[in-house]
Motif scaffolding. Structure first.
Motif, PDB file in Angstrom:
ATOM      1  N   ILE A 518      88.286  -5.989 -30.545  1.00  0.00           N
ATOM      2  CA  ILE A 518      89.125  -5.574 -28.968  1.00  0.00           C
ATOM      3  C   ILE A 518      89.242  -6.687 -28.164  1.00  0.00           C
ATOM      4  O   ILE A 518      89.969  -6.866 -27.258  1.00  0.00           O
ATOM      5  N   ALA A 519      87.735  -7.200 -27.821  1.00  0.00           N
ATOM      6  CA  ALA A 519      87.826  -8.409 -26.993  1.00  0.00           C
ATOM      7  C   ALA A 519      88.727  -9.336 -27.039  1.00  0.00           C
ATOM      8  O   ALA A 519      89.094 -10.101 -26.380  1.00  0.00           O
ATOM      9  N   VAL A 520      88.766  -9.883 -28.476  1.00  0.00           N
ATOM     10  CA  VAL A 520      89.645 -10.975 -28.667  1.00  0.00           C
ATOM     11  C   VAL A 520      91.372 -10.555 -28.610  1.00  0.00           C
ATOM     12  O   VAL A 520      92.078 -11.123 -28.106  1.00  0.00           O
ATOM     13  N   LEU A 521      91.573  -9.371 -28.875  1.00  0.00           N
ATOM     14  CA  LEU A 521      92.953  -8.884 -28.715  1.00  0.00           C
ATOM     15  C   LEU A 521      93.348  -8.654 -27.315  1.00  0.00           C
ATOM     16  O   LEU A 521      94.506  -9.093 -26.461  1.00  0.00           O
ATOM     17  N   SER A 522      92.174  -8.396 -26.358  1.00  0.00           N
ATOM     18  CA  SER A 522      92.245  -8.204 -24.964  1.00  0.00           C
ATOM     19  C   SER A 522      92.699  -9.470 -24.189  1.00  0.00           C
ATOM     20  O   SER A 522      93.622  -9.698 -23.624  1.00  0.00           O
ATOM     21  N   VAL A 523      91.923 -10.461 -24.725  1.00  0.00           N
ATOM     22  CA  VAL A 523      92.232 -12.016 -24.272  1.00  0.00           C
ATOM     23  C   VAL A 523      93.540 -12.583 -24.712  1.00  0.00           C
ATOM     24  O   VAL A 523      94.247 -12.945 -23.732  1.00  0.00           O
ATOM     25  N   TYR A 524      93.851 -12.251 -26.033  1.00  0.00           N
ATOM     26  CA  TYR A 524      95.253 -12.374 -26.126  1.00  0.00           C
ATOM     27  C   TYR A 524      96.256 -11.830 -25.496  1.00  0.00           C
ATOM     28  O   TYR A 524      97.306 -12.582 -25.252  1.00  0.00           O
ATOM     29  N   LEU A 525      96.247 -10.594 -25.299  1.00  0.00           N
ATOM     30  CA  LEU A 525      97.431  -9.734 -24.457  1.00  0.00           C
ATOM     31  C   LEU A 525      97.509 -10.138 -23.004  1.00  0.00           C
ATOM     32  O   LEU A 525      98.603 -10.444 -22.439  1.00  0.00           O
ATOM     33  N   LYS A 526      96.228 -10.771 -22.447  1.00  0.00           N
ATOM     34  CA  LYS A 526      96.157 -11.187 -21.102  1.00  0.00           C
ATOM     35  C   LYS A 526      97.031 -12.408 -21.208  1.00  0.00           C
ATOM     36  O   LYS A 526      97.730 -12.553 -19.977  1.00  0.00           O
ATOM     37  N   LYS A 527      96.795 -13.436 -22.204  1.00  0.00           N
ATOM     38  CA  LYS A 527      97.448 -14.696 -22.077  1.00  0.00           C
ATOM     39  C   LYS A 527      98.988 -14.536 -22.086  1.00  0.00           C
ATOM     40  O   LYS A 527      99.671 -15.265 -21.696  1.00  0.00           O
ATOM     41  N   ARG A 528      99.262 -13.297 -22.949  1.00  0.00           N
ATOM     42  CA  ARG A 528     100.609 -13.320 -23.053  1.00  0.00           C
ATOM     43  C   ARG A 528     101.440 -12.514 -21.870  1.00  0.00           C
ATOM     44  O   ARG A 528     102.663 -12.522 -21.721  1.00  0.00           O
ATOM     45  N   GLY A 529     100.498 -12.233 -20.958  1.00  0.00           N
ATOM     46  CA  GLY A 529     100.853 -11.433 -19.740  1.00  0.00           C
ATOM     47  C   GLY A 529     101.186 -10.122 -19.864  1.00  0.00           C
ATOM     48  O   GLY A 529     101.936  -9.388 -18.944  1.00  0.00           O
ATOM     49  N   ALA A 530     100.429  -9.331 -21.042  1.00  0.00           N
ATOM     50  CA  ALA A 530     100.699  -7.794 -21.130  1.00  0.00           C
ATOM     51  C   ALA A 530     100.437  -7.001 -19.962  1.00  0.00           C
ATOM     52  O   ALA A 530     100.837  -6.003 -19.720  1.00  0.00           O
ATOM     53  N   PHE A 531      99.013  -7.535 -19.547  1.00  0.00           N
ATOM     54  CA  PHE A 531      98.456  -6.798 -18.313  1.00  0.00           C
ATOM     55  C   PHE A 531      97.457  -7.786 -17.663  1.00  0.00           C
ATOM     56  O   PHE A 531      97.149  -8.988 -18.033  1.00  0.00           O
TER      57      PHE A 531
END
Length: 531
Positions: A518-531
């Protein structure tokens, strides 16, 4: 955790519900078997009936119960039929498989029904119902006053019962190898209980009335798929039931269900748009079906009106826990909603159900303005009493301490508010009437007392729920390919890609996805600008 349970009169319930349906405007009731769905571009646009006629619709909700390709089992006998021997058809199940649904085979059972007059009730322990006029609805217009209720009776199996079951074990459908489906873990057959819990000398059973309309009792906890002649021996081995007449024999029933991970939290399926499923078709037991039917109906209606869906959260309703478990974790056996499945169960009390959910009901049109006004008045009353308790302070006078001694609580040496005094387990709100006057409204007073007494525990759960809501507020784009994300475990990638969670919170609750993923997924989504 307090939760109400009702033994409902099945005949009266049918009549009342039919009356409700017939008096509902803009509702047509048609009866026919559905053989297939009508599709256009992976969207459901109606249904095909067995007689070849079609019904066009912008949304379809399947609530197939245990009728989907159902088979009744008693011993080595298999009969293609629905519950109580009703007709069933295999076509719909086969077509769902053709459209891409993963079909599971599940099993459940029902106990025998016994003639009440043939039972020696003097040998049984009577279990009366509640002596309070309580109901599941805050707007109770009960069809029957509680004073008409019938008692249940408690009995137990014995060693003779267990010996009969063990002797004939291979004749049961389950242990004889005739069953394909997976049975409920938390509501097993009596033969399963005897085998799995062989250290137990007895098992608890309840004799429950089904209706005022007829003279039979339902032997709760005694579901079985034994042949009829063995059921006779088993029933007659129970104390008080030595001469009991079986009106309807027990049986097991197998049926098809879909993989609930193929459903969205709205209960619309991922496989086909505009198709909603609810109840046993999603892999649950019967009691959980009504809640799903309600939510499927709400969300289908909201979609037709181009409004946002209603998705109840795990801290808001047991329905929220149920649906989240189904779509996030899936099921291996018929799912039962136990209170232990809800991590925020102190928040999900029956006394505060309206405080949690009535706002939603009013927003979507299920609660009238008049009822909503009564609800707002109730909230005001709760706030008013709570503030009075917070603002009323008592001091250690002789009169006050004599009163505290009389209600078996410790005397005070300093001033204390009635609010803090009420936190003591032995102090009841009604005992504080000599300091404050309260309205004659048990519902309101109970809510005030519970919320104050358990305030510390409730606040602790609210903090935990806030963390979950923070994750649930982080939306995941639907076009994410989890196999493209580095440093997530292979099992987690596979589970995430299969379920396609809508939020980071839902992703965190998937079995096989750990906090590091989840920590990795969160960082990935932040980089994509998802949130």
């Amino acid at each position: 955790v307090q939760a109400m349970r009702a033994q409902v009169d099945k005949e009266l319930y049918k009549k009342e519900m039919l009356k409700t349906l017939k008096s509902t405007t803009n509702l047509d009731i048609l009866e026919s078997f559905v053989d297939d769905l009508l599709l256009e571009d992976k969207k459901v646009v109606g249904v095909l009936l067995e007689n070849g006629n079609t019904i066009l619709s912008k949304a379809v909700i399947l609530t197939t119960g245990t009728y989907l390709k159902s088979v009744i089992l008693t011993g080595s006998n298999k009969t293609t039929a629905g519950p109580h021997g009703e007709k069933t058809r295999p076509n719909l199940s086969e077509n769902l498989k053709k459209y891409g649904f993963t079909i599971k085979r599940l099993k459940t059972g029902t106990p025998p029904r016994l003639e009440k007059a043939s039972i020696d009730l003097t040998k049984l322990q009577q279990e009366p119902g509640s002596q309070e006029d309580i109901a599941f609805s805050y707007d109770n217009n009960g069809a029957l006053a509680y004073k008409y209720q019938l008692p249940c009776y408690l009995i137990y199996t014995n060693q003779h019962t267990h010996d009969i079951i063990k002797k004939h074990l291979n004749e049961s459908s389950m242990y004889g190898g005739y069953v394909e489906g997976v049975g409920p873990r938390y509501c097993p057959s009596i033969e399963d209980k005897v085998v799995r819990f062989s250290d137990k000398e007895r098992h608890q059973l309840f004799l429950e009335p089904e209706s005022l309309a007829y003279d039979d009792l339902y032997l709760q906890g005694f579901s079985t798929s034994m042949p009829h002649y063995v059921q006779e021996e088993m029933v007659h081995s129970l104390e008080g039931l030595e001469t009991a007449r079986i009106l309807k024999y027990a049986y097991a029933i197998e049926y098809d269900a879909i993989d609930s991970k193929q459903i969205l939290p709205t209960l619309e399926t991922k496989v086909l748009a505009n198709l909603y499923t609810a109840g046993q078709i999603n892999g649950t037991s019967g009691e959980e079906a009504a809640g799903q039917g309600l939510m499927a109906g709400i969300n289908a209606s909201l979609k037709l009106e181009n409004k946002p869906p209603l998705i109840l959260k795990r801290n808001e309703a047991y329905i929220g826990v149920l649906i989240d478990d189904l779509v996030t974790k899936g099921v291996k056996d018929p799912y039962r909603l136990l209170t232990s499945r809800a991590e925020y169960r102190l928040l999900l009390r029956n006394d505060n159900a309206d405080l949690r959910l009535r706002e939603y009901g009013h927003e979507i049109g299920l609660i009238s303005d008049d009822l909503y006004k009564k609800f707002e008045d109730k909230k005001e009353m709760i706030d008013e009493i709570t503030k009075k308790l917070q603002n009323t302070k008592i001091t250690p006078t002789e009169e006050v301490n004599n009163f505290l001694t009389s209600i078996h609580t410790t005397i005070i040496k300093d001033g204390i508010t009635l609010y803090d005094l009420l936190k003591r387990p032995e102090v009841k709100l009604k005992s504080l009437v000599q300091f404050l006057s309260f309205p004659d409204n048990k519902e309101v007073l109970d809510e005030v007392e519970i919320s104050i007494k358990y305030e510390g525990y409730i606040n602790k759960e609210l903090k935990e729920a806030k963390k979950m809501l923070a994750l649930d507020s982080k939306q995941i784009p639907s076009d994410i390919n989890y196999y493209d994300i580095p440093n997530i475990a292979s099992e987690a990638k596979q589970k995430l890609q299969e379920i396609k969670p809508l939020t980071l919170g839902q992703a965190s609750r998937i079995s096989g996805v750990n906090p590091a993923d989840i920590a990795v997924l969160s960082v990935y989504l932040k980089k994509r600008g998802a949130f």
